[in-house]
Scaffold this motif. Structure first.
Motif, PDB file in Angstrom:
ATOM      1  N   ASP A 316      49.289  43.715  38.417  1.00  0.00           N
ATOM      2  CA  ASP A 316      48.255  43.121  39.583  1.00  0.00           C
ATOM      3  C   ASP A 316      48.225  41.484  38.954  1.00  0.00           C
ATOM      4  N   PRO A 317      48.135  40.530  39.961  1.00  0.00           N
ATOM      5  CA  PRO A 317      47.614  39.276  39.442  1.00  0.00           C
ATOM      6  C   PRO A 317      46.297  39.289  39.069  1.00  0.00           C
ATOM      7  N   GLU A 318      45.404  40.082  39.643  1.00  0.00           N
ATOM      8  CA  GLU A 318      43.901  39.998  39.344  1.00  0.00           C
ATOM      9  C   GLU A 318      43.644  40.286  37.697  1.00  0.00           C
ATOM     10  N   LEU A 319      44.412  41.356  37.283  1.00  0.00           N
ATOM     11  CA  LEU A 319      44.242  41.690  35.965  1.00  0.00           C
ATOM     12  C   LEU A 319      44.591  40.379  35.105  1.00  0.00           C
ATOM     13  N   LEU A 320      45.619  39.705  35.453  1.00  0.00           N
ATOM     14  CA  LEU A 320      45.987  38.511  34.662  1.00  0.00           C
ATOM     15  C   LEU A 320      44.900  37.500  34.722  1.00  0.00           C
ATOM     16  N   TRP A 321      44.270  37.078  36.032  1.00  0.00           N
ATOM     17  CA  TRP A 321      43.283  36.244  35.920  1.00  0.00           C
ATOM     18  C   TRP A 321      41.923  36.584  35.172  1.00  0.00           C
TER      19      TRP A 321
END
Length: 336
Positions: A316-321
């Motif tokens: 999930d990109p959100e976890l990366l951000w």
């Protein structure tokens, strides 16, 4: 200059001297050297006197630590954050000491001036771009950008010459044609639309670091809208060998992650990834943070890089951000 030095050197020594209590390195120039095109592995020799005779005699010297008064708060630009994440000393020089690089006028445009012109020309070119690259459109975009910069007194570091002006224009048109070809390919594959350009993509992020308020500000070069979210693009007028893996694992080159986090807050839409677009002859689009889910040659894919690219990430990109936000805060602690 550093890239030229690296190419001319047969070998070079790296002296890293800061270590944490557990013995691990706290700072290293290896990421910077990798960005300059060096892909080797260093030969560790340590600092024992049997390797380096100069360590045999150690005399006590006066401490040369530079200690600045802590800041109660700060305002940083995206460029300053990027410098801080590349090299803490560079961030100190530009952000705290407010020192600037001094350049002499030359027959070529200063790199920053040339980069600003190419950015402006691309912004003019994009709305007019059709299904085929056009030399006439590229030339007209460059002329408009040049005339605007000239009227604003922004053609810095250049010894004026009609002949050189034509030579610079020819070179710029070749770069814009290369960009046009890759842009048309990307546009047809990704099915995105332009949401915001540099003039309309003003972003800011307010953070609390150790009880102190920090405000980050910057303008993303471009934000595209995809069916599943946003895609942030940053133009660079030089080759970029920045690995997404280094951005994720080492908090390196944090300008684009800042844009991603701030864009999510401003537009209330998730950001899928970020990308460096080179305004060079190769017009490469290989560096950034690319989600594997949207990589490939099928319709709707944002990137088309190899499956083993270090810029790809899963999940999930959100976890990366969220993770990169914490890395930004860690870098800002150094600045404060």
């Amino acid at each position: 200059a550093l890239a030229s030095w690296r190419l001319a050197a047969e070998e070079f020594n790296i002296l890293d001297f800061r270590y944490d209590l557990d013995g691990s390195e706290r700072e290293s120039v290896q990421l910077l050297l990798r960005e300059l095109g060096w892909n080797g592995s260093p030969i560790e020799k340590g600092a024992h006197r049997r390797f380096l005779a100069s360590y045999a005699l150690v005399t006590q010297a006066r401490s040369r630590d530079v200690r600045l008064s802590p800041l109660k708060g700060a305002k940083l630009s995206a460029t300053q954050l990027d410098q801080l994440s590349r090299c803490p000393f560079l961030g100190l020089v530009s952000g705290r000491w407010k020192l600037k690089e001094f350049n002499e006028p030359d027959l070529e445009l200063w790199p920053t001036t040339n980069g600003n012109l190419l950015h402006a020309a691309v912004a003019i070119l994009l709305p007019t771009l059709g299904q085929e690259p056009s030399q006439d459109l590229c030339l007209e975009a460059w002329r408009q950008a040049w005339d605007q910069a000239k009227s604003n007194g922004e053609l810095l570091g250049w010894i004026e010459s009609v002949q050189l002006e034509r030579q610079i224009a020819r070179k710029a048109v070749r770069l814009l044609l290369a960009f046009s070809e890759k842009e048309i390919e990307y546009r047809n594959r990704s099915e995105t639309r332009l949401l915001a350009s540099e003039k309309t993509a003003a972003l800011e992020l307010k953070l609390e670091v150790d009880g102190k308020s920090i405000e980050l500000r910057g303008n993303a070069d471009r934000i595209d809208e995809h069916a599943d979210g946003l895609w942030v693009i940053d133009y660079k007028s030089s080759k970029q060998d920045v690995r997404g893996m280094d951005m994720r694992e080492s908090g390196y080159r944090l300008q684009l992650p800042f844009y991603a986090i701030a864009a999510q807050e401003k537009f209330s839409k998730r950001v899928l990834g970020v990308q460096f677009v080179e305004l060079t002859r190769e017009a490469r689009r290989l560096s950034g943070l690319f989600p594997k889910k949207w990589n490939g040659k099928t319709q709707g894919s944002l990137t088309a890089v190899r499956s083993n690219s270090p810029s790809l990430f899963e999940g999930d990109p959100e976890l990366l951000w969220q993770d990169l936000r914490s890395r930004i805060e860690a870098k800002l602690k150094i600045f404060l």
